[in-house]
Write a protein that holds these residues in place. Structure first.
Motif, PDB file in Angstrom:
ATOM      1  N   LEU A 339      39.729  14.529  75.256  1.00 54.16           N
ATOM      2  CA  LEU A 339      38.821  15.602  75.685  1.00 54.16           C
ATOM      3  C   LEU A 339      37.367  15.147  75.733  1.00 54.16           C
ATOM      4  O   LEU A 339      36.454  15.961  75.843  1.00 54.16           O
ATOM      5  N   GLN A 340      37.151  13.835  75.703  1.00 57.02           N
ATOM      6  CA  GLN A 340      35.811  13.276  75.868  1.00 57.02           C
ATOM      7  C   GLN A 340      35.470  13.164  77.352  1.00 57.02           C
ATOM      8  O   GLN A 340      36.336  12.881  78.184  1.00 57.02           O
ATOM      9  N   PHE A 341      34.197  13.367  77.656  1.00 59.07           N
ATOM     10  CA  PHE A 341      33.695  13.151  79.004  1.00 59.07           C
ATOM     11  C   PHE A 341      33.759  11.658  79.306  1.00 59.07           C
ATOM     12  O   PHE A 341      33.417  10.821  78.467  1.00 59.07           O
ATOM     13  N   HIS A 342      34.204  11.319  80.492  1.00 53.30           N
ATOM     14  CA  HIS A 342      34.421   9.916  80.847  1.00 53.30           C
ATOM     15  C   HIS A 342      33.197   9.042  80.595  1.00 53.30           C
ATOM     16  O   HIS A 342      33.321   7.897  80.140  1.00 53.30           O
ATOM     17  N   GLU A 343      32.008   9.551  80.895  1.00 56.03           N
ATOM     18  CA  GLU A 343      30.814   8.721  80.863  1.00 56.03           C
ATOM     19  C   GLU A 343      29.936   8.959  79.636  1.00 56.03           C
ATOM     20  O   GLU A 343      28.817   8.454  79.576  1.00 56.03           O
ATOM     21  N   ARG A 344      30.462   9.727  78.656  1.00 58.85           N
ATOM     22  CA  ARG A 344      29.657   9.953  77.445  1.00 58.85           C
ATOM     23  C   ARG A 344      30.588  10.218  76.279  1.00 58.85           C
ATOM     24  O   ARG A 344      31.183  11.289  76.185  1.00 58.85           O
ATOM     25  N   ASP A 345      30.695   9.273  75.372  1.00 52.60           N
ATOM     26  CA  ASP A 345      31.674   9.359  74.285  1.00 52.60           C
ATOM     27  C   ASP A 345      31.484  10.582  73.400  1.00 52.60           C
ATOM     28  O   ASP A 345      32.463  11.157  72.918  1.00 52.60           O
ATOM     29  N   GLY A 346      30.238  10.976  73.172  1.00 49.47           N
ATOM     30  CA  GLY A 346      29.968  12.052  72.231  1.00 49.47           C
ATOM     31  C   GLY A 346      29.979  13.440  72.829  1.00 49.47           C
ATOM     32  O   GLY A 346      29.622  14.413  72.154  1.00 49.47           O
ATOM     33  N   LEU A 347      30.402  13.554  74.090  1.00 47.99           N
ATOM     34  CA  LEU A 347      30.452  14.865  74.749  1.00 47.99           C
ATOM     35  C   LEU A 347      31.908  15.247  75.000  1.00 47.99           C
ATOM     36  O   LEU A 347      32.651  14.531  75.666  1.00 47.99           O
ATOM     37  N   PHE A 348      32.307  16.376  74.445  1.00 50.32           N
ATOM     38  CA  PHE A 348      33.675  16.871  74.570  1.00 50.32           C
ATOM     39  C   PHE A 348      33.672  18.193  75.340  1.00 50.32           C
ATOM     40  O   PHE A 348      32.702  18.953  75.300  1.00 50.32           O
ATOM     41  N   PHE A 349      34.779  18.460  76.006  1.00 51.33           N
ATOM     42  CA  PHE A 349      35.005  19.759  76.625  1.00 51.33           C
ATOM     43  C   PHE A 349      36.268  20.358  76.016  1.00 51.33           C
ATOM     44  O   PHE A 349      37.203  19.627  75.660  1.00 51.33           O
ATOM     45  N   ALA A 350      36.304  21.681  75.901  1.00 50.07           N
ATOM     46  CA  ALA A 350      37.465  22.340  75.299  1.00 50.07           C
ATOM     47  C   ALA A 350      37.632  23.732  75.877  1.00 50.07           C
ATOM     48  O   ALA A 350      36.672  24.356  76.330  1.00 50.07           O
ATOM     49  N   GLY A 351      38.868  24.225  75.834  1.00 52.86           N
ATOM     50  CA  GLY A 351      39.146  25.576  76.290  1.00 52.86           C
ATOM     51  C   GLY A 351      39.440  25.641  77.771  1.00 52.86           C
ATOM     52  O   GLY A 351      39.725  24.635  78.435  1.00 52.86           O
ATOM     53  N   GLN A 352      39.337  26.824  78.307  1.00 52.74           N
ATOM     54  CA  GLN A 352      39.774  27.080  79.673  1.00 52.74           C
ATOM     55  C   GLN A 352      38.964  26.329  80.714  1.00 52.74           C
ATOM     56  O   GLN A 352      39.442  26.073  81.820  1.00 52.74           O
ATOM     57  N   ILE A 353      37.760  25.935  80.365  1.00 49.70           N
ATOM     58  CA  ILE A 353      36.943  25.189  81.316  1.00 49.70           C
ATOM     59  C   ILE A 353      37.536  23.821  81.614  1.00 49.70           C
ATOM     60  O   ILE A 353      37.225  23.192  82.618  1.00 49.70           O
ATOM     61  N   THR A 354      38.456  23.333  80.753  1.00 48.35           N
ATOM     62  CA  THR A 354      39.109  22.046  80.983  1.00 48.35           C
ATOM     63  C   THR A 354      40.279  22.158  81.955  1.00 48.35           C
ATOM     64  O   THR A 354      40.778  21.143  82.441  1.00 48.35           O
ATOM     65  N   GLY A 355      40.768  23.368  82.197  1.00 48.77           N
ATOM     66  CA  GLY A 355      41.921  23.548  83.063  1.00 48.77           C
ATOM     67  C   GLY A 355      43.186  23.893  82.319  1.00 48.77           C
ATOM     68  O   GLY A 355      44.242  23.979  82.928  1.00 48.77           O
ATOM     69  N   VAL A 356      43.109  24.093  80.997  1.00 51.32           N
ATOM     70  CA  VAL A 356      44.268  24.636  80.287  1.00 51.32           C
ATOM     71  C   VAL A 356      44.219  26.150  80.434  1.00 51.32           C
ATOM     72  O   VAL A 356      43.157  26.740  80.615  1.00 51.32           O
ATOM     73  N   GLU A 357      45.373  26.784  80.335  1.00 50.16           N
ATOM     74  CA  GLU A 357      45.448  28.226  80.538  1.00 50.16           C
ATOM     75  C   GLU A 357      46.193  28.857  79.373  1.00 50.16           C
ATOM     76  O   GLU A 357      47.212  28.335  78.911  1.00 50.16           O
ATOM     77  N   GLY A 358      45.675  29.982  78.887  1.00 52.98           N
ATOM     78  CA  GLY A 358      46.324  30.704  77.804  1.00 52.98           C
ATOM     79  C   GLY A 358      45.519  30.618  76.515  1.00 52.98           C
ATOM     80  O   GLY A 358      44.878  29.611  76.218  1.00 52.98           O
ATOM     81  N   TYR A 359      45.572  31.700  75.753  1.00 51.55           N
ATOM     82  CA  TYR A 359      44.809  31.775  74.511  1.00 51.55           C
ATOM     83  C   TYR A 359      45.089  30.604  73.577  1.00 51.55           C
ATOM     84  O   TYR A 359      44.176  29.972  73.037  1.00 51.55           O
ATOM     85  N   VAL A 360      46.368  30.319  73.346  1.00 51.01           N
ATOM     86  CA  VAL A 360      46.713  29.306  72.347  1.00 51.01           C
ATOM     87  C   VAL A 360      46.321  27.913  72.830  1.00 51.01           C
ATOM     88  O   VAL A 360      45.888  27.069  72.040  1.00 51.01           O
ATOM     89  N   SER A 361      46.424  27.661  74.130  1.00 45.97           N
ATOM     90  CA  SER A 361      45.968  26.381  74.670  1.00 45.97           C
ATOM     91  C   SER A 361      44.466  26.219  74.472  1.00 45.97           C
ATOM     92  O   SER A 361      43.971  25.120  74.196  1.00 45.97           O
TER      93      SER A 361
END
Length: 457
Positions: A339-361
């Protein structure tokens, strides 16, 4: 030693879980949540982890994809799964929560954590340093533009919808009845309220639904500014408005959210042609939501059309269905399975903005992002979970999907590697085998990586 800080943007399910996981592992966390100063158009409170759509977190059965993902999160010490269990309401084999009670519990847990500072402001830029972007599907315009500028990619988007809620006392229980499908393991009276329809009643309802006036989506498109892909309306298949489903064919609803399989009308001992199910929405049992009835009809039309449902002729609507825009990034080009951004090790994305769907995801990716941020701060390698686990498979999917046709993905066994067996297994046996393999591989991986479950004092 200089104190390590993590900035988390977004106080939804993913951001709340990420903040708590990192704080429990020693990081000082600044959690930015723009509500209630800046509203989203879909949320109604300023609480963290507010559930906008359904109050159900999906099946809790161990041989279902959603149940497996929850079991993985339990093994990894998820705060939100624990609080969901503490605020659960009856829902058969599913885990559903008291909507307000759950959000209040999460808010209280994070507000009182000694290493979490909650900042009620919009974060318009990508933070410097160690950060998790968990701004959710309703990311503000300014932050959307900042993410687009960082990534060099346009956002994808789809329109999502939420279901109406009615008061229990307004439901006619001389027509409606309590039962769960097949009454599998539920209490005798059943956890759902069912509104049965004859074929004629179903036809009348579907025709009214198709003819009803809808809310124009233009109000939601105002935020589609530079960096956000404009174009034809796109609906996520897993959360279609009922009027869109109805438009695909006369029996589309009867084979979809209104399927009557496993339900018998006690008035005549027969299976109805179609059924609308209501699920408890709060602990007091006074509110019920219409299961699978996301809609974008105007409010007056919702009152008119939904009162055609047997048992809801005098329904009092405590919340109407609404539609809102969900934004997600082009994860196959932008993220690693950690879940790290390709060009920046210390930047992570999480939740629905990543393209996972559903509360538990959303919770799950928040947990992984928060855990990996803490591991980076400690000089440890971030975790890349085995693809044989449900969370690992989800992360593999969103970061390796076909870039030309990337769409949000819910937890499902279809994204996991095939079982290595010559045995011919039935559907339930195969699902149980997937779950058994996933938990065994997760336990082995966590032990190998010396991942400790956080312990709350």
């Amino acid at each position: 030693m200089q104190e390590q800080y993590l900035t988390v943007v977004g106080g939804g399910l993913a951001g709340s879980e990420a903040a708590w996981q990192a704080a429990e592992r020693g990081l000082s966390v600044r959690l930015y949540e723009m509500r209630p100063k800046l509203e989203t158009g879909a949320h109604v409170t300023g609480d963290l982890a507010e559930l906008v759509c359904s109050n159900s977190l999906g099946s809790d059965l161990p041989d279902r994809a959603s149940g497996l993902l929850k079991n993985e999160l339990r093994r990894m010490g998820s705060l939100l799964v624990r609080l969901a269990e503490e605020t659960a309401v009856p829902a058969g084999g599913a885990l559903a929560v008291d909507r307000e009670g759950f959000a209040a519990a999460v808010t209280r847990e994070l507000e009182t954590h000694p290493r979490i500072e909650i900042i009620r402001e919009e974060m318009p830029n990508i933070p410097d340093g160690l950060a998790v972007i968990a701004s959710g599907p309703l990311t503000s315009s300014k932050l959307s533009q900042a993410i687009a500028a960082l990534s060099g990619e346009q956002h994808l988007y789809f329109f999502d919808a939420i279901s109406p809620i009615v008061s229990l006392e307004s439901v006619d229980m001389d027509i409606a009845y309590r039962a769960s499908r097949y009454d599998r393991g539920e209490e005798e009276q059943g956890d759902y309220i069912n509104c049965p329809m004859t074929k004629d009643e179903y036809e009348t309802f579907v025709n009214a639904l198709l003819e009803a006036e809808r809310i124009e989506l233009k109000s939601f498109e105002r935020e589609l500014e530079q960096g956000v892909r404009a174009g034809a309306h796109t609906f996520f298949e897993g959360c279609l408005p009922v009027e869109i489903i109805a438009g695909r064919g006369f029996d589309s609803l009867a084979y979809g959210p209104m399927r009557p399989v496993g339900l018998i009308d006690p008035r005549n001992g027969k299976r109805p042609y179609a059924v609308v199910q209501l699920r408890q929405d709060n602990l007091a049992g006074t509110l019920y939501n219409l299961v699978g009835f996301q809609t974008n009809l105007t409010f007056p039309e919702q009152r008119r059309v939904l009162r055609l449902i047997p048992g809801l002729a005098n329904a009092r609507f405590e919340r109407y269905g609404q539609m809102h825009r969900n934004t997600f990034i082009h994860a196959p080009k932008l993220l690693r399975p950690t879940l790290q951004f390709h060009e920046r090790d210390g930047l992570f994305f999480a939740g629905q903005i990543t393209g996972v769907e559903g509360y538990v995801s959303n919770m799950a990716t928040g947990l992984l992002a928060g855990l990996n941020a803490a591991r980076m701060a400690a000089g440890e390698a971030p975790l890349e979970l085995p693809g044989t686990t449900m969370l690992g498979a989800l992360c593999q999917y969103v970061t390796h999907a076909d870039e030309a046709d990337f769409q949000p993905m819910k937890a499902n066994f279809g994204i996991m590697p095939p079982l290595q067996t010559d045995k011919k297994l039935g559907r339930r046996q195969r699902a149980a085998a997937y779950a058994e393999r996933a938990l065994a591989d997760l336990d082995a991986y966590l032990a190998e990586q010396a991942v400790l479950t956080p312990v709350t004092a």
